[in-house]
Design a protein around this motif. Structure first.
Motif, PDB file in Angstrom:
ATOM      1  N   PHE A 144       0.846  -1.193   0.000  1.00 35.73           N
ATOM      2  CA  PHE A 144       0.000   0.000   0.000  1.00 35.73           C
ATOM      3  C   PHE A 144       0.879   1.241   0.000  1.00 35.73           C
ATOM      4  N   VAL A 145       0.291   2.337  -0.449  1.00 39.22           N
ATOM      5  CA  VAL A 145       0.946   3.642  -0.462  1.00 39.22           C
ATOM      6  C   VAL A 145      -0.097   4.691  -0.102  1.00 39.22           C
ATOM      7  N   VAL A 146       0.273   5.634   0.747  1.00 35.28           N
ATOM      8  CA  VAL A 146      -0.600   6.746   1.114  1.00 35.28           C
ATOM      9  C   VAL A 146      -0.040   8.015   0.491  1.00 35.28           C
ATOM     10  N   THR A 147      -0.869   8.731  -0.269  1.00 35.01           N
ATOM     11  CA  THR A 147      -0.454   9.955  -0.935  1.00 35.01           C
ATOM     12  C   THR A 147      -1.480  11.055  -0.671  1.00 35.01           C
ATOM     13  N   LYS A 148      -1.172  12.237  -1.143  1.00 39.88           N
ATOM     14  CA  LYS A 148      -2.142  13.322  -1.086  1.00 39.88           C
ATOM     15  C   LYS A 148      -3.294  13.033  -2.041  1.00 39.88           C
ATOM     16  N   ALA A 149      -4.397  13.718  -1.834  1.00 36.60           N
ATOM     17  CA  ALA A 149      -5.611  13.420  -2.593  1.00 36.60           C
ATOM     18  C   ALA A 149      -5.490  13.778  -4.066  1.00 36.60           C
ATOM     19  N   ASN A 150      -4.600  14.715  -4.409  1.00 42.27           N
ATOM     20  CA  ASN A 150      -4.491  15.163  -5.799  1.00 42.27           C
ATOM     21  C   ASN A 150      -3.409  14.435  -6.585  1.00 42.27           C
ATOM     22  N   VAL A 151      -2.881  13.334  -6.060  1.00 40.89           N
ATOM     23  CA  VAL A 151      -1.863  12.547  -6.757  1.00 40.89           C
ATOM     24  C   VAL A 151      -2.536  11.560  -7.699  1.00 40.89           C
ATOM     25  N   ASP A 152      -2.048  11.499  -8.921  1.00 42.67           N
ATOM     26  CA  ASP A 152      -2.624  10.615  -9.934  1.00 42.67           C
ATOM     27  C   ASP A 152      -2.339   9.158  -9.594  1.00 42.67           C
ATOM     28  N   ASP A 153      -3.295   8.285  -9.930  1.00 39.90           N
ATOM     29  CA  ASP A 153      -3.096   6.850  -9.694  1.00 39.90           C
ATOM     30  C   ASP A 153      -1.936   6.297 -10.495  1.00 39.90           C
ATOM     31  N   ARG A 154      -1.601   6.923 -11.619  1.00 40.06           N
ATOM     32  CA  ARG A 154      -0.532   6.434 -12.490  1.00 40.06           C
ATOM     33  C   ARG A 154       0.812   7.075 -12.177  1.00 40.06           C
ATOM     34  N   ASN A 155       0.940   7.700 -11.030  1.00 36.58           N
ATOM     35  CA  ASN A 155       2.197   8.326 -10.637  1.00 36.58           C
ATOM     36  C   ASN A 155       3.324   7.304 -10.635  1.00 36.58           C
ATOM     37  N   ASP A 156       4.462   7.669 -11.216  1.00 36.36           N
ATOM     38  CA  ASP A 156       5.572   6.724 -11.373  1.00 36.36           C
ATOM     39  C   ASP A 156       6.085   6.210 -10.028  1.00 36.36           C
ATOM     40  N   GLU A 157       6.241   7.087  -9.058  1.00 36.85           N
ATOM     41  CA  GLU A 157       6.771   6.665  -7.762  1.00 36.85           C
ATOM     42  C   GLU A 157       5.804   5.737  -7.044  1.00 36.85           C
ATOM     43  N   VAL A 158       4.510   6.024  -7.142  1.00 38.94           N
ATOM     44  CA  VAL A 158       3.505   5.177  -6.496  1.00 38.94           C
ATOM     45  C   VAL A 158       3.493   3.786  -7.123  1.00 38.94           C
ATOM     46  N   ILE A 159       3.471   3.743  -8.447  1.00 47.38           N
ATOM     47  CA  ILE A 159       3.448   2.451  -9.143  1.00 47.38           C
ATOM     48  C   ILE A 159       4.721   1.658  -8.867  1.00 47.38           C
ATOM     49  N   LYS A 160       5.844   2.335  -8.790  1.00 46.23           N
ATOM     50  CA  LYS A 160       7.115   1.650  -8.550  1.00 46.23           C
ATOM     51  C   LYS A 160       7.111   0.948  -7.201  1.00 46.23           C
ATOM     52  N   VAL A 161       6.579   1.613  -6.173  1.00 43.88           N
ATOM     53  CA  VAL A 161       6.533   1.010  -4.834  1.00 43.88           C
ATOM     54  C   VAL A 161       5.525  -0.134  -4.786  1.00 43.88           C
ATOM     55  N   LEU A 162       4.365   0.059  -5.392  1.00 48.34           N
ATOM     56  CA  LEU A 162       3.318  -0.963  -5.332  1.00 48.34           C
ATOM     57  C   LEU A 162       3.691  -2.230  -6.068  1.00 48.34           C
ATOM     58  N   THR A 163       4.389  -2.100  -7.193  1.00 43.99           N
ATOM     59  CA  THR A 163       4.703  -3.262  -8.044  1.00 43.99           C
ATOM     60  C   THR A 163       6.116  -3.766  -7.847  1.00 43.99           C
ATOM     61  N   GLU A 164       6.736  -3.406  -6.747  1.00 43.80           N
ATOM     62  CA  GLU A 164       8.139  -3.777  -6.522  1.00 43.80           C
ATOM     63  C   GLU A 164       8.338  -5.284  -6.499  1.00 43.80           C
ATOM     64  N   LYS A 165       7.403  -6.025  -5.887  1.00 39.70           N
ATOM     65  CA  LYS A 165       7.561  -7.473  -5.733  1.00 39.70           C
ATOM     66  C   LYS A 165       6.491  -8.242  -6.506  1.00 39.70           C
ATOM     67  N   LEU A 166       5.904  -7.622  -7.517  1.00 44.68           N
ATOM     68  CA  LEU A 166       4.834  -8.266  -8.276  1.00 44.68           C
ATOM     69  C   LEU A 166       5.370  -8.902  -9.550  1.00 44.68           C
ATOM     70  N   ASN A 188       9.369  -4.733 -16.377  1.00 44.60           N
ATOM     71  CA  ASN A 188       9.620  -5.283 -15.043  1.00 44.60           C
ATOM     72  C   ASN A 188       8.935  -6.624 -14.819  1.00 44.60           C
ATOM     73  N   GLY A 189       8.374  -7.214 -15.881  1.00 42.89           N
ATOM     74  CA  GLY A 189       7.747  -8.524 -15.764  1.00 42.89           C
ATOM     75  C   GLY A 189       6.311  -8.508 -15.295  1.00 42.89           C
ATOM     76  N   VAL A 190       5.631  -7.354 -15.418  1.00 41.83           N
ATOM     77  CA  VAL A 190       4.234  -7.235 -14.997  1.00 41.83           C
ATOM     78  C   VAL A 190       3.400  -6.820 -16.199  1.00 41.83           C
ATOM     79  N   HIS A 191       2.325  -7.556 -16.466  1.00 42.44           N
ATOM     80  CA  HIS A 191       1.423  -7.259 -17.577  1.00 42.44           C
ATOM     81  C   HIS A 191       0.147  -6.651 -17.016  1.00 42.44           C
TER      82      HIS A 191
END
Length: 280
Positions: A144-166, A188-191
């Motif tokens: 999980f990641v907690v961000t401000k309300a105006n952060v896009d779901d496709r934010n690179d940093e958010v996606i990088k943390v969420l999919t680190e071990k996927l 990164n091996g994720v489809h």
């Protein structure tokens, strides 16, 4: 003139707390299991009276609230080692809003001033934060990641943390449609698999992916249980630190729920050509 000593720092006592980190974490997790809506009433009536034999060294309510942030590292390690599930190749991703104040009281906000922002969800505008989640087909939270309300779901940093071990397939809604995101995850091996918007050209998709996209309601049910059962959202926070600890405790409590939403695999895929041969 006599020499005078000036106090340069405030004297502080370094006494060891009577309650351990394990006891504090247990009390916080148990709060989200009960039907109490007010933590002070729960602590004073349930912990200090009904459970007095279980917690003989119970502190006062004010002291307990002060000690909660000290358990942050222990709580995070507990979630990573004991609560979160493992990726099985089928993952769902979504985000949900965490409002911390009513929209009409936005300008009088004090606790989250200069931190909480205004964002928009499918339910309308809200002021607060956003919780990004990934879970597997068993309804187990993976990260999980907690961000401000105006952060896009496709934010690179958010996606990088969420999919680190996927690995494997990642199913998402139309809000995650992005050519750059698809290429980044593919490397990164994720489809990532999403639906298509009404103004987009139709494209061929395996029947397996179409069925799994319909099962994306699993993660929406996870968000619903976090809010309505584990009491993740309320507007009574009096400090940022305790807001974070309440969020971590809600996530930890959900992981121990007996009835989690999951995908029932009642169909079989013929190996080799990927065709659907049985569906019940």
């Amino acid at each position: 003139m006599p020499f005078c000593h000036q106090k340069t720092a405030k004297k502080r006592r370094n006494r060891v707390a009577r309650m351990s980190d394990a006891e504090i974490i247990t009390i916080m997790l148990a709060f989200h299991y009960n039907s109490f809506r007010n933590f002070k009433h729960y602590y004073c009536q349930c912990v200090c009276k009904t459970w007095s034999h279980l917690f003989p060294g119970a502190l006062s309510y004010n002291r307990f609230v002060e000690l909660q942030p000290r358990c942050f590292v222990a709580m995070v390690m507990f979630l990573n080692l004991c609560c979160f599930g493992k990726c099985s190749g089928i993952t769902f991703i979504d985000s949900t809003c965490i409002p911390v104040i009513h929209n009409k009281r936005e300008h009088s906000m004090r606790v989250f001033k200069d931190m909480a922002t205004k964002g928009k969800s499918t339910m309308g505008w809200f002021v607060g934060f956003k919780l990004h989640l990934v879970c597997n087909e068993k309804g187990e939270i993976l990260n999980f990641v907690v961000t401000k309300a105006n952060v896009d779901d496709r934010n690179d940093e958010v996606i990088k943390v969420l999919t680190e071990k996927l690995f494997g397939k990642l199913y998402a809604d139309k809000g995650y449609i992005s050519a750059n995101l698809f290429g980044q995850l593919w490397d990164n091996g994720v489809h990532i698999v999403t639906g298509i918007k009404s103004n987009m050209k139709n494209k061929l998709m395996p029947i397996y992916d179409k069925i799994m996209l319909r099962k994306r309601s699993v993660i929406e049910s996870v968000n619903d249980m976090l809010k309505n059962v584990a009491q993740l959202v309320h507007s009574r926070h009096r400090s940022v630190h305790n807001f974070i600890m309440n969020l971590l405790a809600a996530l930890g409590t959900y992981c121990f729920f007996d009835n989690k939403p999951e995908v029932n695999f009642d169909f079989e895929i013929e190996e080799g050509n990927g065709q659907l041969v049985l569906f019940q």
